[in-house]
Write an enzyme that holds these catalytic residues in place. Structure first.
Site, PDB file in Angstrom:
ATOM      1  N   GLU A 369       0.830  -1.222   0.000  1.00 50.09           N
ATOM      2  CA  GLU A 369       0.000   0.000   0.000  1.00 50.09           C
ATOM      3  C   GLU A 369       0.862   1.270   0.000  1.00 50.09           C
ATOM      4  OE1 GLU A 369      -2.997  -0.549  -1.367  1.00 50.09           O
ATOM      5  OE2 GLU A 369      -3.587   1.149  -0.131  1.00 50.09           O
TER       6      GLU A 369
HETATM    7  C1  LIG Z   1       3.278  -9.659   0.464  1.00 53.57           C
HETATM    8  C2  LIG Z   1       2.886  -8.619  -0.529  1.00 53.57           C
HETATM    9  C3  LIG Z   1       1.557  -8.412  -0.830  1.00 53.57           C
HETATM   10  C4  LIG Z   1       1.186  -7.463  -1.795  1.00 53.57           C
HETATM   11  N1  LIG Z   1      -0.130  -7.333  -2.142  1.00 53.57           N
HETATM   12  C5  LIG Z   1      -0.454  -6.550  -3.203  1.00 53.57           C
HETATM   13  C6  LIG Z   1      -1.787  -6.543  -3.727  1.00 53.57           C
HETATM   14  O1  LIG Z   1      -2.683  -7.208  -3.196  1.00 53.57           O
HETATM   15  N2  LIG Z   1      -2.052  -5.799  -4.831  1.00 53.57           N
HETATM   16  C7  LIG Z   1      -1.094  -5.054  -5.448  1.00 53.57           C
HETATM   17  O2  LIG Z   1      -1.405  -4.409  -6.438  1.00 53.57           O
HETATM   18  N3  LIG Z   1       0.185  -5.024  -4.971  1.00 53.57           N
HETATM   19  C8  LIG Z   1       0.517  -5.764  -3.884  1.00 53.57           C
HETATM   20  N4  LIG Z   1       1.806  -5.779  -3.410  1.00 53.57           N
HETATM   21  C9  LIG Z   1       2.810  -4.955  -4.086  1.00 53.57           C
HETATM   22  C10 LIG Z   1       3.289  -3.786  -3.241  1.00 53.57           C
HETATM   23  O3  LIG Z   1       2.301  -2.804  -3.145  1.00 53.57           O
HETATM   24  C11 LIG Z   1       4.581  -3.299  -3.892  1.00 53.57           C
HETATM   25  O4  LIG Z   1       5.561  -4.289  -3.614  1.00 53.57           O
HETATM   26  C12 LIG Z   1       5.033  -1.957  -3.385  1.00 53.57           C
HETATM   27  O5  LIG Z   1       4.161  -0.953  -3.831  1.00 53.57           O
HETATM   28  C13 LIG Z   1       6.442  -1.611  -3.843  1.00 53.57           C
HETATM   29  O6  LIG Z   1       6.624  -1.836  -5.199  1.00 53.57           O
HETATM   30  P1  LIG Z   1       7.877  -2.695  -5.715  1.00 53.57           P
HETATM   31  O7  LIG Z   1       7.880  -3.964  -4.954  1.00 53.57           O
HETATM   32  O8  LIG Z   1       7.821  -2.761  -7.174  1.00 53.57           O
HETATM   33  O9  LIG Z   1       9.132  -1.873  -5.260  1.00 53.57           O
HETATM   34  P2  LIG Z   1       9.784  -0.622  -5.997  1.00 53.57           P
HETATM   35  O10 LIG Z   1       8.744   0.363  -6.373  1.00 53.57           O
HETATM   36  O11 LIG Z   1      10.699  -1.087  -7.057  1.00 53.57           O
HETATM   37  O12 LIG Z   1      10.638  -0.035  -4.813  1.00 53.57           O
HETATM   38  C14 LIG Z   1      11.885  -0.601  -4.385  1.00 53.57           C
HETATM   39  C15 LIG Z   1      12.499   0.360  -3.373  1.00 53.57           C
HETATM   40  O13 LIG Z   1      12.748   1.629  -3.992  1.00 53.57           O
HETATM   41  C16 LIG Z   1      12.069   2.678  -3.308  1.00 53.57           C
HETATM   42  N5  LIG Z   1      11.558   3.620  -4.304  1.00 53.57           N
HETATM   43  C17 LIG Z   1      10.628   3.380  -5.255  1.00 53.57           C
HETATM   44  N6  LIG Z   1      10.402   4.486  -5.976  1.00 53.57           N
HETATM   45  C18 LIG Z   1      11.197   5.442  -5.485  1.00 53.57           C
HETATM   46  C19 LIG Z   1      11.414   6.810  -5.808  1.00 53.57           C
HETATM   47  N7  LIG Z   1      10.744   7.416  -6.780  1.00 53.57           N
HETATM   48  N8  LIG Z   1      12.324   7.500  -5.091  1.00 53.57           N
HETATM   49  C20 LIG Z   1      13.002   6.905  -4.082  1.00 53.57           C
HETATM   50  N9  LIG Z   1      12.840   5.620  -3.721  1.00 53.57           N
HETATM   51  C21 LIG Z   1      11.937   4.902  -4.413  1.00 53.57           C
HETATM   52  C22 LIG Z   1      10.957   1.969  -2.542  1.00 53.57           C
HETATM   53  O14 LIG Z   1      10.548   2.699  -1.402  1.00 53.57           O
HETATM   54  C23 LIG Z   1      11.610   0.650  -2.175  1.00 53.57           C
HETATM   55  O15 LIG Z   1      12.390   0.819  -1.027  1.00 53.57           O
HETATM   56  C24 LIG Z   1       2.182  -6.686  -2.433  1.00 53.57           C
HETATM   57  C25 LIG Z   1       3.527  -6.878  -2.096  1.00 53.57           C
HETATM   58  C26 LIG Z   1       3.882  -7.838  -1.186  1.00 53.57           C
HETATM   59  C27 LIG Z   1       5.349  -8.056  -0.899  1.00 53.57           C
END
Ligand SMILES: Cc1cc2nc3c(=O)[nH]c(=O)nc-3n(C[C@H](O)[C@H](O)[C@H](O)COP(=O)(O)OP(=O)(O)OC[C@H]3O[C@@H](n4cnc5c(N)ncnc54)[C@H](O)[C@@H]3O)c2cc1C
Length: 551
Positions: A369
């Protein structure tokens, strides 16, 4: 108009959940599910169906639900997280999955699917994230190709891959975000539709009993009336509309997990004898591993309750407030669970004592979220705008309001919270003068500082309301007004000290020239003077937690 359940209906609902959990989810079962990564599909279906009907809380009355408000949902989420965050996540996914329908669907679509949710207790999934589109949802690659017949669109073919989807392999209905020609749009996809498949459950660090899976869409055909709102391009706006609400739920998860871990540490420390006495009587233990975490959790609660009341009063989407609530409470919950492991020593490091599982589980609340960093960005950016628009008056005005509150109620730390607010306003102003927010790091750290100060403000106000016996009927009532006041004083001192320490360092570290006057402008002398009484207040809180005289 305020929405939500009557207090007694809420309490009955919470009691029903407690009884259900006591019966169906003993610790041994929770540990087994964690070890074997078993998602208890039938149990969650029972909870969201005939047996408990928990989903009715978030379905509006006109579609057959109970019409619970944000406050009700916060109380339930905290309780669910205390029992098991994996199962709570299964329920959250249904809530999230139904959100695009609730806020973006046409009346007909809401009648159909919200009605079905109320009656049949479906499991839903919210499928937004993709392998390449996480924090940046705008980068999504799943496409919805319009299928035309006789010149008009009669459906869409959706193709793409969704990642990390809670309930991904078990849902009955999916809300899927896909790029239509008019822009990102939400579609409802039913389980069993041709071309819809999912990957194997992810092997996760925590919430191992929740189902998280990739969802694959290969030319999945949906009729045109499965496009929510019957208009392309509304997807991101619809997603934004509910962030205040949904992030509050995750904030409540952080609170629930954090408190569950703390309560276990409190109980353990009264039994565990070391160096001739129980750990609960060792100040070096309580004032490090217990008291600061309890106060942070209660500051988070104060902000959650304040935001929930405002959402229920119809004050708008409150996206920034939802971000502060989520950021502060999820980080507080995570830190509390970490401290609980330490508080239980070697036992804390074993599975049997549960805090190790809680720590692994709560970790997700700082990621899903919206990650903590994305929250810092949202908070920093939005309040920065408020600072600019008011020509620097935003936090000075709030500080003045706190000073007025202090005159009526000198015991709730409002004067110190005011010092923190004034210091924050000065920090922001110096960042403007020196153009420091060009550094992303500065903006993000400001987001953190802002959260501390706003949560200190909220806790002081909550303590004030408690002294006047004016807390909302549905508010948590664990602590007496005098103890909340002591907590508020400590939180305010902490926030002010954070401005004086981290804030000052940040600005000096980012500026091109020395800032010799900034310490005085921020009233550092007064901030340090306000720390007087800190240890004695911490002892008061510790005494209250252990039910000792003085607390
Ligand atoms: C157990 C689990 C359940 C989930 N359930 C759902 C679900 O039901 N539905 C759904 O749609 N998603 C779901 N998610 C996805 C979750 O919302 C995403 O994992 C989350 O939004 C982060 O995206 P990402 O994993 O691609 O990380 P990224 O966006 O790649 O981020 C990686 C790191 O970089 C940082 N970062 C990213 N962008 C920036 C920026 N612009 N500037 C500086 N730092 C940045 C982040 O804070 C993080 O530390 C789930 C994830 C997990 C692990």
């Amino acid at each position: 108009m305020t929405t939500g359940l009557d207090c007694d209906v809420l309490e009955m609902t919470l009691d029903a959940f407690r009884r259900y959990a006591d019966d169906a989810l003993p610790e041994s079962r929770l540990l087994d599910m964690d070890a074997t990564e078993e998602f208890p599909a039938e149990l969650v279906r029972g909870m969201c169906g005939d047996e408990l009907g928990i989903q009715l809380l978030f379905v509006p009355e006109e579609y057959g639900g109970m019409g619970g408000g944000a406050f009700d949902v916060y109380r339930l989420c905290e309780l669910m997280a205390r029992v098991d965050l994996g199962i709570a996540t299964g329920v959250l996914a249904t809530f999230l999955g139904s959100d695009p329908i609730r806020v973006g669907g046409s009346e007909e679509q809401r009648q159909r699917w919200m009605g079905q949710l109320a009656e049949e207790g479906l499991l839903m999934a919210y499928a937004a994230t993709e392998p390449q589109a996480g924090s940046d949802l705008g980068a999504l690659r799943t496409v919805a190709k319009p299928i035309k017949e006789n010149g008009s669109i009669n459906g869409y073919e959706i193709t793409g891959a969704k990642q990390w989807i809670s309930n991904g392999a078990v849902a009955d209905l999916y809300s899927v975000l896909a790029m239509a020609p008019g822009g990102p749009s939400w579609f409802v996809v039913e389980q069993g539709t041709e071309g819809l498949s999912y990957g194997k459950p992810e092997d996760k660090h925590g919430i191992r009993d929740s189902n998280t899976a990739s969802v694959l869409l290969d030319d999945v055909y949906v009729p045109v009336d499965h496009l929510l709102g019957n208009e392309e391009g509304q997807g991101l706006v619809q997603a934004q509309k509910v962030f205040g609400y949904t992030r509050l739920m995750v904030a409540a998860f952080g609170l629930g997990c954090g408190w569950e871990a703390m309560d276990r540490a409190l109980a353990y420390s009264q039994e565990r004898i070391q160096a001739g006495g129980p750990l609960s009587e060792k100040q070096g233990y309580t004032h490090k591993l217990i008291v600061p975490h309890v106060i942070r959790l209660e500051a988070g609660r104060a902000f959650i309750e304040q935001t929930a009341l405002r959402l229920d009063a119809g004050e708008g989407t409150l996206i920034t407030e939802g971000a502060i609530a989520k950021y502060y409470s999820s980080e507080a919950g995570n830190a509390a669970a970490e401290a609980a492991i330490q508080a239980l020593g070697g036992y804390g490091y074993t599975r049997e004592y549960m805090v190790e599982k809680i720590k692994r589980d709560v970790r997700i609340t700082t990621i899903y979220e919206g990650t903590s960093e994305i929250m810092e960005m949202t908070i920093g950016r939005d309040r920065w705008q408020a600072h600019l628009k008011t020509r620097g008056a935003h936090y000075h005005e709030q500080a003045t309001a706190l000073e007025r509150l202090h005159l009526q109620k000198p015991e709730i730390g409002a004067d110190t919270a005011a010092l923190a607010m004034h210091a924050l306003a000065e920090l922001l102003e110096r960042c403007r003068q020196e153009r420091l927010t060009r550094n992303q790091h500065v903006l993000f750290r400001l987001g953190e500082l802002i959260s501390h100060v706003e949560c200190a403000d909220a806790l002081s106000r909550r303590a004030g309301l408690s002294l006047d016996h004016q807390l909302d009927d549905k508010a948590d009532q664990r602590f007496q007004p005098g103890i909340l006041a002591a907590m508020a004083r400590i939180q305010a001192r902490d926030a002010a000290a954070k401005m004086a320490g981290d804030g000052l360092r940040l600005v000096i570290g980012a500026a091109a020239t020395p800032q010799p006057d900034l310490a005085d402008t921020m009233q550092l002398g007064a901030i340090y003077a306000a720390q007087l009484g800190l240890i004695s207040d911490m002892t008061t809180v510790a005494d209250a937690l252990y039910g000792r005289p003085g607390g």
